[in-house]
Design an enzyme around this catalytic site. Structure first.
Site, PDB file in Angstrom:
ATOM      1  N   ARG A   3       0.745  -1.163  -0.010  1.00 44.27           N
ATOM      2  CA  ARG A   3      -0.023   0.163   0.132  1.00 44.27           C
ATOM      3  C   ARG A   3       0.937   1.258  -0.084  1.00 44.27           C
ATOM      4  O   ARG A   3       0.898   2.002  -1.123  1.00 44.27           O
ATOM      5  CB  ARG A   3      -0.574  -0.011   1.264  1.00 44.27           C
ATOM      6  N   ASP A   4       1.348   1.461   0.966  1.00 41.77           N
ATOM      7  CA  ASP A   4       2.325   2.772   1.184  1.00 41.77           C
ATOM      8  C   ASP A   4       3.492   2.807   0.299  1.00 41.77           C
ATOM      9  O   ASP A   4       3.854   3.710  -0.530  1.00 41.77           O
ATOM     10  CB  ASP A   4       2.831   2.991   2.547  1.00 41.77           C
ATOM     11  N   HIS A  18       5.108   4.593  12.676  1.00 42.73           N
ATOM     12  CA  HIS A  18       5.102   4.210  11.192  1.00 42.73           C
ATOM     13  C   HIS A  18       6.130   5.517  10.915  1.00 42.73           C
ATOM     14  O   HIS A  18       5.814   6.696  10.610  1.00 42.73           O
ATOM     15  CB  HIS A  18       3.831   4.794  10.819  1.00 42.73           C
ATOM     16  N   HIS A  20       8.862   7.045   8.322  1.00 42.91           N
ATOM     17  CA  HIS A  20       9.301   6.856   6.980  1.00 42.91           C
ATOM     18  C   HIS A  20      11.134   7.496   7.252  1.00 42.91           C
ATOM     19  O   HIS A  20      11.249   8.015   8.294  1.00 42.91           O
ATOM     20  CB  HIS A  20       8.925   8.233   6.122  1.00 42.91           C
ATOM     21  N   CYS A  57       4.479   9.294   0.118  1.00 43.07           N
ATOM     22  CA  CYS A  57       2.697   9.563   0.118  1.00 43.07           C
ATOM     23  C   CYS A  57       2.833  10.753  -1.245  1.00 43.07           C
ATOM     24  O   CYS A  57       3.694  11.743  -1.181  1.00 43.07           O
ATOM     25  CB  CYS A  57       2.468  10.264   1.224  1.00 43.07           C
ATOM     26  N   ASN A  69       9.302   4.130   3.810  1.00 45.35           N
ATOM     27  CA  ASN A  69       9.139   3.811   4.705  1.00 45.35           C
ATOM     28  C   ASN A  69      10.497   3.175   5.267  1.00 45.35           C
ATOM     29  O   ASN A  69      11.278   2.599   4.675  1.00 45.35           O
ATOM     30  CB  ASN A  69       8.013   2.760   5.090  1.00 45.35           C
TER      31      ASN A  69
HETATM   32  P1  HMG Z   1     -12.960  14.803  -2.805  1.00 42.11           P
HETATM   33  O1  HMG Z   1     -12.628  15.178  -3.953  1.00 42.11           O
HETATM   34  O2  HMG Z   1     -13.204  15.881  -1.685  1.00 42.11           O
HETATM   35  O3  HMG Z   1     -14.085  13.910  -2.722  1.00 42.11           O
HETATM   36  O4  HMG Z   1     -11.961  13.564  -2.040  1.00 42.11           O
HETATM   37  P2  HMG Z   1     -15.761  13.967  -2.649  1.00 42.11           P
HETATM   38  O5  HMG Z   1     -16.329  13.569  -1.310  1.00 42.11           O
HETATM   39  O6  HMG Z   1     -16.189  15.389  -2.698  1.00 42.11           O
HETATM   40  O7  HMG Z   1     -16.381  12.922  -3.493  1.00 42.11           O
HETATM   41  C1  HMG Z   1     -16.205  13.631  -5.047  1.00 42.11           C
HETATM   42  C2  HMG Z   1     -16.525  12.180  -6.100  1.00 42.11           C
HETATM   43  O8  HMG Z   1     -15.572  11.153  -5.531  1.00 42.11           O
HETATM   44  C3  HMG Z   1     -17.819  11.606  -5.647  1.00 42.11           C
HETATM   45  O9  HMG Z   1     -18.332  10.868  -7.138  1.00 42.11           O
HETATM   46  C4  HMG Z   1     -17.542  10.363  -4.843  1.00 42.11           C
HETATM   47  O10 HMG Z   1     -18.624   9.135  -4.914  1.00 42.11           O
HETATM   48  C5  HMG Z   1     -16.030   9.725  -5.385  1.00 42.11           C
HETATM   49  P3  HMG Z   1     -19.289  11.740  -7.856  1.00 42.11           P
HETATM   50  O11 HMG Z   1     -20.525  11.905  -6.860  1.00 42.11           O
HETATM   51  O12 HMG Z   1     -18.837  13.154  -8.165  1.00 42.11           O
HETATM   52  O13 HMG Z   1     -19.467  11.041  -9.000  1.00 42.11           O
HETATM   53  N1  HMG Z   1     -15.429   9.325  -4.028  1.00 42.11           N
HETATM   54  C6  HMG Z   1     -14.926   8.023  -4.273  1.00 42.11           C
HETATM   55  N2  HMG Z   1     -14.856   7.066  -5.358  1.00 42.11           N
HETATM   56  C7  HMG Z   1     -14.255   5.990  -5.057  1.00 42.11           C
HETATM   57  N3  HMG Z   1     -14.153   5.553  -3.725  1.00 42.11           N
HETATM   58  C8  HMG Z   1     -13.874   6.598  -2.869  1.00 42.11           C
HETATM   59  C9  HMG Z   1     -14.556   7.778  -2.931  1.00 42.11           C
HETATM   60  N4  HMG Z   1     -14.720   8.914  -2.170  1.00 42.11           N
HETATM   61  C10 HMG Z   1     -15.430   9.682  -2.875  1.00 42.11           C
HETATM   62  N5  HMG Z   1     -13.571   6.259  -1.581  1.00 42.11           N
HETATM   63  C11 HMG Z   1     -11.200  11.728  -0.672  1.00 42.11           C
HETATM   64  C12 HMG Z   1     -11.970  13.107  -0.885  1.00 42.11           C
HETATM   65  C13 HMG Z   1     -11.117  11.282   0.645  1.00 42.11           C
HETATM   66  C14 HMG Z   1     -12.104  10.746  -1.545  1.00 42.11           C
HETATM   67  C15 HMG Z   1      -9.974  12.097  -1.516  1.00 42.11           C
HETATM   68  O14 HMG Z   1      -9.454  13.130  -1.106  1.00 42.11           O
HETATM   69  C16 HMG Z   1      -8.940  11.035  -1.456  1.00 42.11           C
HETATM   70  O15 HMG Z   1      -9.425   9.957  -1.939  1.00 42.11           O
HETATM   71  N6  HMG Z   1      -7.801  10.895  -0.734  1.00 42.11           N
HETATM   72  C17 HMG Z   1      -6.942   9.882  -0.564  1.00 42.11           C
HETATM   73  C18 HMG Z   1      -5.435  10.248  -0.413  1.00 42.11           C
HETATM   74  C19 HMG Z   1      -4.599   9.063  -0.182  1.00 42.11           C
HETATM   75  O16 HMG Z   1      -4.925   7.735  -0.333  1.00 42.11           O
HETATM   76  N7  HMG Z   1      -3.494   9.443   0.390  1.00 42.11           N
HETATM   77  C20 HMG Z   1      -2.436   8.657   0.718  1.00 42.11           C
HETATM   78  C21 HMG Z   1      -2.593   7.777   1.857  1.00 42.11           C
HETATM   79  S1  HMG Z   1      -2.230   8.541   3.394  1.00 42.11           S
HETATM   80  C22 HMG Z   1      -0.618   8.097   3.644  1.00 42.11           C
HETATM   81  O17 HMG Z   1       0.132   7.533   2.926  1.00 42.11           O
HETATM   82  C23 HMG Z   1      -0.124   8.310   5.171  1.00 42.11           C
HETATM   83  C24 HMG Z   1       0.201   7.234   5.939  1.00 42.11           C
HETATM   84  O18 HMG Z   1       1.154   6.293   5.078  1.00 42.11           O
HETATM   85  C25 HMG Z   1       0.573   7.608   7.203  1.00 42.11           C
HETATM   86  C26 HMG Z   1       1.937   8.380   7.324  1.00 42.11           C
HETATM   87  O19 HMG Z   1       2.910   8.039   6.684  1.00 42.11           O
HETATM   88  O20 HMG Z   1       1.742   9.562   7.877  1.00 42.11           O
HETATM   89  C27 HMG Z   1      -1.282   6.575   6.147  1.00 42.11           C
HETATM   90 MG    MG Z   2       3.161   6.567   5.287  1.00 45.03          MG
END
Ligand code: HMG
Ligand code: MG
Length: 310
Positions: free
Chosen positions: A27-28, A217, A219, A250, A259
């Site tokens: 995933r990450d 966690h 990095h 990320c 990581n």
């Molecule tokens: P948004 O643009 O604000 O979405 O994104 P929304 O709620 O306004 O929805 C817009 C459209 O997206 C809608 O469709 C929803 O249905 C669709 P429409 O009605 O316009 O046709 N939609 C989805 N479709 C499929 N699956 C979904 C989904 N959600 C909405 N789940 C949102 C908000 C949260 C969705 C977006 O910002 C997002 O997906 N962000 C994810 C970012 C991400 O994955 N980042 C990496 C992971 S975090 C990380 O790596 C850190 C970590 O490792 C820890 C660390 O290192 O600190 C965990």
């Molecule tokens: Mg991470």
């Protein structure tokens, strides 16, 4: 690899007897890859990780496919893992849409992912900190009502690329709110790898959350991940996130690098006589294989050292 290339095992007082490694390579590790990794390669990666003894393997994310195109094949990947028994496959879900997609596939473990800072909450989730916690509330409730366990990730626990060092009290406050939504576990993210051991201890001391429900966690941007992990273990933490071969980053935090490499972690834990259940030879072979798939060498020092031994 030769037997001489395994560390001599000498324990250090005050550390846990065993550590649960939460493997985040699939995933990450892959979410930031530019080139699309075929679903079949991801499935084989996970099978090889399981073959190396990892029992908690974060498989993918059910996020918006446009936000993280690399993981847009979550629906195709999960069924390919069904033959693996005795392995937990947590997945990331930011909202109810993501949770419903995951539950429809029979997922039993999910993770929501919040931020200690406003800048990253906006960049990663298009929400303020308050709005993201409000978004998670029904997700956690529904997941638990469905019998799924919930991990809460908290990012930017130490430093943030836009805001600089993040005050410990600010992190502890958001951590409490996230945990109180009903999380079973809280993973403290050093998203951009700037923490140092004293900072880790200060944060752990400031948290009012049972230490057996805390994961770390790190990095490895500044080469501190292993030292930070040791400091956390000395505070009683026994769940450590790591990524095979040191893959990772990320897409919404440009200074995030890979990581902590699982091999580097296992080398240290083997040396300390701490049980992980992981076979370092098989894990290294997995990362060498994955590096070939990605077309570049693993950044893990242990992978490089052990693969040159052959
Ligand atoms: P948004 O643009 O604000 O979405 O994104 P929304 O709620 O306004 O929805 C817009 C459209 O997206 C809608 O469709 C929803 O249905 C669709 P429409 O009605 O316009 O046709 N939609 C989805 N479709 C499929 N699956 C979904 C989904 N959600 C909405 N789940 C949102 C908000 C949260 C969705 C977006 O910002 C997002 O997906 N962000 C994810 C970012 C991400 O994955 N980042 C990496 C992971 S975090 C990380 O790596 C850190 C970590 O490792 C820890 C660390 O290192 O600190 C965990
Ligand atoms: Mg991470």
């Amino acid at each position: 690899m030769t037997a001489a290339a395994l560390p001599m095992s000498l324990p250090l007082a005050g550390l846990p007897r065993s550590v649960l490694i939460h493997e985040v390579g699939a995933r990450d590790g892959l979410q930031n890859e530019k080139a699309t990794v075929p679903t079949a390669v991801k499935a084989e990666f996970v099978h090889r990780l399981a073959g190396a003894g990892l029992r908690t393997i974060e498989a993918t994310s059910f996020v918006h496919p446009k936000w993280v195109p690399q993981l847009a094949d979550a629906e195709q990947l999960m069924p390919l893992l069904e033959d693996l028994r005795g392995v937990r496959f947590p997945v990331l879900v930011p909202n109810e849409r993501g949770l419903d997609r995951a539950l429809a596939l029979g997922v039993r473990e999910v993770a929501v992912f919040g931020s200690a800072t406003e800048s990253f909450a906006k960049a990663n989730l298009n929400r303020t900190v308050d709005e993201s916690l409000a978004m998670f509330e029904p997700v956690v409730a529904k997941a638990r009502a469905s019998g799924a366990t919930v991990r809460g990730y908290l990012s930017m626990c130490f430093g943030d690329p836009w805001e600089g060092p993040v005050p410990v009290a600010q992190v502890a406050g958001v951590a409490r709110r996230l945990f109180d939504l009903g999380c079973d576990e809280l993973s403290l993210g050093d998203t951009i790898g700037v923490a140092t051991p004293g900072h880790v201890v200060a944060l752990l001391e400031a948290l009012d959350i049972p230490v057996d429900q805390i994961a770390v966690h790190f990095h490895d941007t500044y080469g501190q991940a292993l030292s930070n992990t040791l400091a956390a273990l000395q505070q009683g933490v026994s769940i450590v996130d790591a990524s095979a071969g040191g893959l990772g980053g990320c897409p919404y935090a440009k200074s995030a690098t890979g990581n902590l490499a699982t091999e580097d972690l296992v080398w240290m834990l083997d040396g300390l006589g701490i049980e992980t259940g992981v076979d370092l030879n098989r894990l290294t072979a997995t990362s060498v294989w994955m590096a070939e798939q990605l077309g570049r060498p693993s950044p893990s020092r242990t992978v490089r050292a052990l693969s040159h031994e052959e």
